[in-house]
Write an enzyme that holds these catalytic residues in place. Sequence first.
Site, PDB file in Angstrom:
ATOM      1  N   SER A 177       0.989  -1.295   0.141  1.00 29.02           N
ATOM      2  CA  SER A 177      -0.576  -0.470  -0.284  1.00 29.02           C
ATOM      3  C   SER A 177       1.243   0.775   0.377  1.00 29.02           C
ATOM      4  O   SER A 177       0.482   2.482  -0.703  1.00 29.02           O
ATOM      5  CB  SER A 177      -0.889   0.062   0.958  1.00 29.02           C
ATOM      6  OG  SER A 177      -0.277  -0.714   2.271  1.00 29.02           O
ATOM      7  N   ASP A 206      -2.780   6.132  12.189  1.00 32.82           N
ATOM      8  CA  ASP A 206      -2.189   5.700  10.516  1.00 32.82           C
ATOM      9  C   ASP A 206       0.007   6.471  10.837  1.00 32.82           C
ATOM     10  O   ASP A 206      -0.363   7.875  10.204  1.00 32.82           O
ATOM     11  CB  ASP A 206      -2.797   5.916   9.452  1.00 32.82           C
ATOM     12  CG  ASP A 206      -1.911   5.298   7.886  1.00 32.82           C
ATOM     13  OD1 ASP A 206      -0.731   4.994   9.074  1.00 32.82           O
ATOM     14  OD2 ASP A 206      -3.016   5.327   7.079  1.00 32.82           O
ATOM     15  N   HIS A 231       1.054   5.147   6.842  1.00 32.62           N
ATOM     16  CA  HIS A 231       1.070   5.760   5.315  1.00 32.62           C
ATOM     17  C   HIS A 231       1.379   7.042   5.301  1.00 32.62           C
ATOM     18  O   HIS A 231       2.428   8.039   6.397  1.00 32.62           O
ATOM     19  CB  HIS A 231      -0.427   4.893   4.671  1.00 32.62           C
ATOM     20  CG  HIS A 231      -0.647   3.722   4.848  1.00 32.62           C
ATOM     21  ND1 HIS A 231      -1.105   3.775   6.018  1.00 32.62           N
ATOM     22  CD2 HIS A 231      -0.256   2.739   3.613  1.00 32.62           C
ATOM     23  CE1 HIS A 231      -1.306   2.002   5.813  1.00 32.62           C
ATOM     24  NE2 HIS A 231      -0.684   2.205   3.945  1.00 32.62           N
TER      25      HIS A 231
END
Length: 403
Positions: free
Chosen positions: A128, A376, A379
């Site tokens: 990702s 998070d 990312h």
Amino acid sequence: MLGIRTSFHTIAAVLVAGLIVTAVFMSRNGLLKENPQRDSVPDLSGDSSRECNLFEGKWVFDNESYPLYKEEDCKFMSDQLACEKFGRKDLSYKFWRWQPHTCDLPRFNGTKLLERLRNKRMVYVGDSLNRGQWVSMVCMVSSVITNPKAMYMHNNGSNLITFKALEYNATIDYYWAPLLVESNSDDPTNHRFPDRIVRIQSIEKHARHWTNSDIIVFNSYLWWRMPHIKSLWGSFEKLDGIYKEVEMVRVYEMALQTLSQWLEVHVNPNLTKLFFMSMSPTHERAEEWGGKVNQNCYGETSLIDKEGYTGKGSDPKMMRVLENVLDGLKTRGLNMQMINITQLSEYRKEGHPSIYRKQWGTVKENETSNPSSNADCIHWCLPGVPDVWNELLYAYILDHHSS
């Protein structure tokens, strides 16, 4: 008359001297922008007399040249990365430019890149984080395409997502393969299992989707981060396979060797450029940069200013394994350039989505009362850090020495 002329020369000399002193003062105090980006690509050939190391440098705040696109204007933006859309108020993460110490990073030119990609295919392969970099690239190039009907994205739910710039017949794809080799995590949506299993010698299932690409950009790091990984000799369809727990660094090396062997057989080095993105660091322990214990990137708005800082979100042993595999591949006639994003990304603890992203499940009560528990810190917000990764990639794509 002579006296007037002499006085004029004296005044002119004083004015010039004053301008020089003022320029030096402003430069030392950061009031003048240093080393602005150039359109030309530096020499990346490795010639020691002209060598340019794009990966060593510092971040410079630049709210004139950045961001390279607007979040709200990119119709291909991912909700996982659209931090402003999901409530982030501090937007300074958008305005940082990477300045190498020894040269300048070339200014990204979307039109020039699309011309280079005319009638060609570029594909990002990995997890990702590579998908986030792909979204960044799609936003960067689509910002120079004025006709919305001249581009489209196709995603049929498979591992492959395609972006097409029709005027150039240029394709920029993303392919989900988080461990590169075949694994039980290959489904693009249903891939989280307590036991991670890889078929360490099986790559054709994925690799057939990369064949004949003109540029391939790999990454694979975070999905390996566990002490041991279960390796399968056999197939997932049959019950007679042999499973063995293998130490992580060793199984990571085996996977990279499988990749390198496939590339050696199937890739023409005169036609295909190969790149491997190094580790993207995480910022999940604030105490590592002097913050509070049991905190992470949540609430961070400033960069880490200690030059050479590294946190435990990066694994030097894995970096060395990657370097060794790429060196071995080069001795066999195939050059895969590592784009070293690790150190420059280490400084950017404020660049992650934190809680400012789409929540894919119901937010639990403890996550509401303690937002950092749901942050998070893996990312990256867009526009942001991955745009600079793509600027580095752009420099190597346009550099004729790296082919």
